[in-house]
Design a protein around this motif. Structure first.
Motif, PDB file in Angstrom:
ATOM      1  N   ALA A 157       0.246   0.788 -10.471  1.00 28.08           N
ATOM      2  CA  ALA A 157      -0.379   1.149  -9.273  1.00 28.08           C
ATOM      3  C   ALA A 157      -1.526  -0.038  -8.816  1.00 28.08           C
ATOM      4  O   ALA A 157      -1.572  -0.457  -7.930  1.00 28.08           O
ATOM      5  N   GLU A 198      -9.239   3.266  -3.428  1.00 27.45           N
ATOM      6  CA  GLU A 198      -8.046   3.200  -3.940  1.00 27.45           C
ATOM      7  C   GLU A 198      -7.036   4.042  -2.980  1.00 27.45           C
ATOM      8  O   GLU A 198      -6.722   3.486  -2.037  1.00 27.45           O
ATOM      9  N   SER A 241       0.909  -1.319   0.004  1.00 28.63           N
ATOM     10  CA  SER A 241      -0.071   0.054   0.053  1.00 28.63           C
ATOM     11  C   SER A 241       0.931   1.241   0.108  1.00 28.63           C
ATOM     12  O   SER A 241       0.509   2.312  -0.618  1.00 28.63           O
ATOM     13  N   ASP A 253      -1.982  -2.342  -5.684  1.00 30.93           N
ATOM     14  CA  ASP A 253      -3.246  -2.336  -5.117  1.00 30.93           C
ATOM     15  C   ASP A 253      -3.822  -3.744  -4.811  1.00 30.93           C
ATOM     16  O   ASP A 253      -4.066  -4.056  -3.717  1.00 30.93           O
ATOM     17  N   PHE A 293       1.981   1.787  -3.459  1.00 35.18           N
ATOM     18  CA  PHE A 293       0.912   2.027  -4.074  1.00 35.18           C
ATOM     19  C   PHE A 293       0.801   3.747  -4.093  1.00 35.18           C
ATOM     20  O   PHE A 293       0.427   4.400  -5.170  1.00 35.18           O
TER      21      PHE A 293
END
Length: 313
Positions: free
Chosen positions: A211, A278, A190, A215, A193
């Protein structure tokens, strides 16, 4: 039964060897990142350069294509990682045989188990060349935790206190430690990300998977860690009822563990909710990992509670 000092010494040696091997793997994988950037620059230069005539004709010998340096370094780093994980797991096994008990009686042993779990899960999830850059950022916190375990948190091989001589020890603490290790992988994914989201043009982001892949890694590992950690909390409550006569007493360790579990539940919910799935969800995941670290170090070392007698998590 008396402690087997020779096996205890071999366990410590295997732990130190795993640490050194991980450092070597980290160096190789960092070199891979650097060489991959150089390879991309050279490739652009070759594309821009005018083509020269001449093919394979009489008297000409075809030069076999060589693998890029970045790929060779990545392969070496991956091979070294396997050896390091084997030594890491061996240190846990030898510690158990040396003490004639399950090796989870103090914080040194817990951190050893959690970091080993993170490496094993990482080896299972982060397979393939596109994930090798993630290993650099996973190895850093693993090495920091192992260094703290070998210095600040280290405890000699010894029997556990009577309160921990229970069949619940290998059940409850093993599940919690493995869940913690899985959350380490999820938290790192994370964090990376967010780097790709906020600094997509940075040198770090350019070397990472996209990304969406990061994720997905964070989400998949959180799905594994969440039920494990939740089961550990529930089994801890059952053990507390057998040991202390109550399932829940709002002990600092219990409270922060429950808060961390709720935060991860919020992450999984946010990950499936439109508008949160997200960036916002990633921040919640990192908050959960921070709560885990707070539980491990601050609650165990600074705050006094029912779990303080052995530094046990």
């Amino acid at each position: 039964m008396p402690i087997d000092e020779s096996l205890a010494g071999l366990s410590d040696l295997a732990f130190r060897s795993a640490f050194a091997i991980y450092v070597l793997a980290l160096v190789l994988l960092i070199a891979r990142l650097a060489s991959s950037q150089t390879a991309r620059v050279n490739e652009r230069e070759l594309v821009a350069a005018p083509a020269t005539g001449g093919g394979i004709g009489p008297g000409r010998v075809a030069t076999p294509p060589t693998r890029p340096m970045s790929e060779r370094l990545g392969n070496m780093g991956s091979a070294v990682l396997v050896v390091g994980v084997a030594a890491h797991v061996l240190s846990i096994v030898l510690r158990g045989f040396a003490t004639h008990r399950f090796p989870l009686g103090n914080m040194y042993e817990f951190v050893t188990m959690a970091t080993a779990a993170a490496m094993v899960v990482g080896a299972a999830v982060l397979r393939g060349q596109r994930f090798r850059s993630i290993w650099v950022f996973l190895l850093v916190p693993v090495l920091i935790l192992m260094f703290l375990a070998a210095t600040v948190l280290y405890a000699d091989a010894a029997p556990v206190v009577p309160a921990l001589r229970s069949y619940w020890l290998p059940i409850h603490v093993t599940i919690v430690s493995i869940g913690s290790g899985v959350f380490l992988v999820s938290g790192v994914a994370s964090a990376l990300f967010l780097v790709t989201r906020y600094r997509p043009d940075s040198a770090v982001a350019q070397r990472l998977p996209d990304a969406r892949t990061l994720d997905r890694v964070a989400y998949q590992t959180a799905i594994i860690g969440f039920p494990l950690f939740g089961a550990g909390v529930i089994l801890g409550a059952i053990w507390a009822e057998a040991a202390w006569g109550r399932f829940w007493g709002w002990d600092p360790k219990e409270t922060v563990s429950f808060i961390a579990w709720v935060v991860y539940a919020a992450y999984l919910h946010a990950r499936a909710t439109s508008g949160w799935r997200e960036t916002k969800a990633a921040w919640i995941n990192i908050a959960g990992f921070v709560a885990m670290l707070f539980n491990l170090f601050i609650i165990n070392i600074v705050v006094s509670g029912l779990h303080s007698y052995a530094g046990l998590t």
